[in-house]
Design an enzyme around this catalytic site. Sequence first.
Site, PDB file in Angstrom:
ATOM      1  N   CYS A  33      94.637 -42.032  39.914  1.00 27.69           N
ATOM      2  CA  CYS A  33      93.451 -41.371  40.070  1.00 27.69           C
ATOM      3  C   CYS A  33      93.176 -41.073  41.537  1.00 27.69           C
ATOM      4  CB  CYS A  33      92.372 -42.257  39.719  1.00 27.69           C
ATOM      5  SG  CYS A  33      92.202 -43.853  40.535  1.00 27.69           S
ATOM      6  N   CYS A 102      89.711 -50.519  37.871  1.00 33.10           N
ATOM      7  CA  CYS A 102      88.901 -50.300  39.370  1.00 33.10           C
ATOM      8  C   CYS A 102      88.704 -51.576  39.935  1.00 33.10           C
ATOM      9  CB  CYS A 102      87.730 -49.510  38.777  1.00 33.10           C
ATOM     10  SG  CYS A 102      87.800 -48.221  37.901  1.00 33.10           S
TER      11      CYS A 102
HETATM   12 FE1  FES Z   1      90.231 -45.012  40.183  1.00 38.81          FE
HETATM   13 FE2  FES Z   1      88.043 -46.021  39.303  1.00 38.81          FE
HETATM   14  S1  FES Z   1      89.054 -44.368  38.466  1.00 38.81           S
HETATM   15  S2  FES Z   1      89.569 -46.744  40.976  1.00 38.81           S
END
Ligand code: FES
Length: 143
Positions: A33, A102
């Site tokens: 991400c 996360c």
């Molecule tokens: Fe990457 Fe939350 S989407 S840490």
Amino acid sequence: MYSAKVMDHFKNPRNVGEIPDADGIGTVGNPTCGDLMSIYIKVRDGRIEDVKFKTFGCAAAIATSSMVTELAKGKTIEEALKITRNDVASELQGLPPIKMHCSNLAADALKAAIEDYLARKNGTPRPARVDHSCHIEHEAHEF
Ligand code: FES
């Protein structure tokens, strides 16, 4: 979808910033991400006297960073090492399943900062930056 506590920590994050003369720094990234989190700790008499964070990431990453600093502040190194990913998520009244990774980032960044502190103290090689892979994101994007 986010709890009131997550929204509170996202909108009013606690302990944001850097500690210039930190005793330990942990940086963890999620290459999938692209989120990046650094945690800085100041230790006195074996206790985390101050802790700050800088996070480039989603709302859950900001909220979990904020929460992990609150959980760690004032704790001994041994106590802080026991803070788990689940502790962070449950203190925030839960996270949506897709966002659980996360909280991994936050707990791992704290652990990395403590390991860095211990390595500096013991004169052993400092740990390298950890890149945290996220299985949920991998599956979602079929990487
Ligand atoms: Fe990457 Fe939350 S989407 S840490």
